[in-house]
Design an enzyme around this catalytic site. Structure first.
Site, mmCIF file in Angstrom:
data_model
loop_
_atom_site.group_PDB
_atom_site.id
_atom_site.type_symbol
_atom_site.label_atom_id
_atom_site.label_comp_id
_atom_site.label_asym_id
_atom_site.label_seq_id
_atom_site.Cartn_x
_atom_site.Cartn_y
_atom_site.Cartn_z
ATOM 1 N N ASN A 143 0.844 -1.574 -0.076
ATOM 2 C CA ASN A 143 -0.132 -0.321 0.313
ATOM 3 C C ASN A 143 0.973 1.424 0.040
ATOM 4 O O ASN A 143 0.365 2.189 -0.739
ATOM 5 C CB ASN A 143 -0.937 0.018 1.406
ATOM 6 C CG ASN A 143 -0.272 0.004 2.654
ATOM 7 O OD1 ASN A 143 0.776 -0.490 2.395
ATOM 8 N ND2 ASN A 143 -1.023 0.170 3.546
ATOM 9 N N GLU A 178 4.879 -4.011 12.045
ATOM 10 C CA GLU A 178 3.778 -3.054 12.250
ATOM 11 C C GLU A 178 2.552 -3.784 11.289
ATOM 12 O O GLU A 178 2.548 -3.700 10.011
ATOM 13 C CB GLU A 178 4.082 -1.884 11.452
ATOM 14 C CG GLU A 178 2.909 -0.816 11.775
ATOM 15 C CD GLU A 178 2.356 -0.654 10.533
ATOM 16 O OE1 GLU A 178 0.801 -1.416 10.424
ATOM 17 O OE2 GLU A 178 2.204 -0.489 9.353
ATOM 18 N N CYS A 231 -3.542 0.464 6.969
ATOM 19 C CA CYS A 231 -3.093 -0.209 8.696
ATOM 20 C C CYS A 231 -4.131 0.775 9.274
ATOM 21 O O CYS A 231 -4.780 0.532 10.090
ATOM 22 C CB CYS A 231 -2.660 -0.532 8.484
ATOM 23 S SG CYS A 231 -0.917 0.526 8.632
#
Length: 481
Positions: free
Chosen positions: A157, A253, A287
């Site tokens: 992304n 993450e 996210c």
């Protein structure tokens, strides 16, 4: 119409040499359809070569000076800026990001390398004296050392900006790097590799190893020659990497399901604007996207009405037009996953106010319509699972305690936000939301790496950020005199 696509072919970069892979990965053109590039895919033998190269160069990297590393970082930042338009076009095509956002991503990546310069120049070591009985007169120098070799596993992304947030600290700390990019978006990382090579980084200190995770993932993450793993990706993939890894520093993450908790005294215009942008920007494939709007019952209908109107402005267009702010999702598989969650919510009683379907816009390019769900039941999967799609899912609560119980039920605890004019309540709720970061009266946002970023529970291990990541890529050695 988009710019004319040029078919690219990218190779592996291992131990200072470019080479073909055992296979190739076709990269879909999310602007014009079809394929616009292919990248070499490494096999386990080539992954082994990268590991051996990183191991061999560790002693030399340990001897590098901070001024040497500063020069690399500055050269890389300059190189990114020099190739900004090329990189922006690649990000548009491989990630499906509008051109204005793609240019911003290149700027962010370059700035992260520049800010890493500031951080590494601050590494001055420590001097300590003995303060306990029997250690009078002891003196110690505490110095920083590179941890060794860092494996960087990056997501689709933000294929350049997130890569910079891993690679810049790793090089700043003096480590060898093995970069394994997402298979859907490896081309911007290949260009970064060219820039790193030109920046003067020694052979073996930076290795670009694209490939299928099923082929080389375990080989890389489970090898004892890797000393740290930085990964941004899904919670499932992160758990697998953590299971395979050995005695390494894990810096992960992972998935998110950020709630926006909206109290009845909130500035409604502010909350609606943040909820719309937070839910559908980059088709929700972030996210830190607002995945669920948790609004006080008395405000539900008014918020839904305004949010529906706000979403009118988010329309799909030519990704190379400056005014376009919404594009496709990364793949048909992702569109199907979003559909699964939306269908589940509707079946359980949610009201579908708009959208709720996807379509193939061009060859291999899938668009999920901006979607608004109202009165979403608390047991709907979309309230608890990561969607990564342009869906605003609105559910309700009665009291502050109800809201906290609902938002903290999820196994994902990366981000959150609170909207209220009550200062005390804002802080009280922010402190009690189980998440790595909570923003008050705004959608989640973390800047360029100056604010620690990471999650609790299944959302990760450790915190990203230039200072935090550099510290995770260093070890301290005490020399006692």
């Amino acid at each position: 119409m988009g710019q004319e696509s040029i078919h690219r072919r990218e190779r592996l970069y291992i131990d200072g040499e470019w080479s073909e892979g055992a296979d190739v990965i076709e990269v879909t053109d999310l602007a014009d359809g079809g394929s616009f590039a292919e990248v070499a895919a490494a096999d386990t033998g080539q992954a082994e070569r990268a590991l051996a190269a990183a191991e061999r160069v560790k002693p030399a990297m340990r001897e590098t000076t901070i001024p040497q590393r500063v020069e690399w970082l500055q050269n890389i930042a300059d190189g990114l800026e020099d190739r900004k338009e090329e990189l922006a076009e690649v990000i548009v095509r491989e990630a499906g990001k509008p051109i204005s956002s793609a240019r911003g991503e290149v700027d962010s990546a370059a700035e992260r390398f520049r800010r890493a310069v500031e951080e590494v120049r601050a590494l001055k070591g420590e001097y300590r004296e003995g303060t306990t009985d029997g250690h009078e007169g002891w003196r110690a120098i505490v110095k920083h050392e590179p941890i060794g070799a860092a494996l960087c596993i990056t997501p689709y992304n933000y294929p350049l900006a997130t890569t910079a947030l891993q690679v810049a600290p790793a090089l700043a700390a003096g480590n060898a790097v093995i970069l394994k990019p997402a298979s859907k978006t490896p081309i911007s990382a290949a260009i970064l590799t060219e820039i790193v090579e030109e920046a003067g980084v020694p052979a073996g200190a930076f290795n670009f190893v694209p490939g299928q995770a099923s082929v080389i993932g375990d080989k890389l993450s489970g090898d004892d020659r890797i000393n740290a793993i930085a990964m941004t990706g899904s919670s499932g993939a992160g758990k697998h990497v953590a299971k395979e890894s050995g005695m390494v520093n894990l810096h992960m993450e992972l998935g998110g399901n950020a709630p926006a908790v909206v109290f009845e005294d909130a500035d409604l215009d502010e909350a609606v604007s943040a909820a719309a942008k937070g839910s559908v920007k980059y088709a929700g494939q972030r996210c830190s996207a607002i995945s669920r709007v948790v609004v006080q019952e008395s405000l539900h209908d008014e918020l839904v009405e305004q949010l529906d109107a706000e979403l009118d402005a988010w329309t799909v267009g030519d990704l190379f037009e400056e005014e376009t702010d919404l594009g496709p999702v990364i793949s048909e598989d992702q569109a199907e996953w979003i559909q699964t969650l939306v269908d589940d919510a509707v079946e359980k009683g949610a009201d579908l106010k708009r959208g709720g379907e996807y379509y193939e816009a061009k060859d291999g390019v899938f668009v999920y319509e901006p979607t608004l769900l109202a009165n979403v039941p608390h047991d709907a999967r979309i309230v608890h699972e990561e969607q990564f799609g342009p869906v605003a899912a609105v559910t309700t609560f009665d009291s502050e305690e109800d809201a906290l119980e609902l938002v903290n039920e999820s196994d994902l605890a990366l981000d959150g936000s609170v909207f209220t004019k009550d200062y005390d309540r804002a802080l009280r709720v922010a402190e009690r939301i189980d998440a790595g970061a909570v923003r008050i009266n705004g959608a989640p946002s973390h800047g360029l790496g100056d604010i620690p970023f990471g999650g609790n529970k299944d959302s990760g291990i450790g915190r990203e950020g230039l200072h935090e990541t550099i510290q995770d890529f260093l070890r301290k050695k005490s020399i006692v005199l």
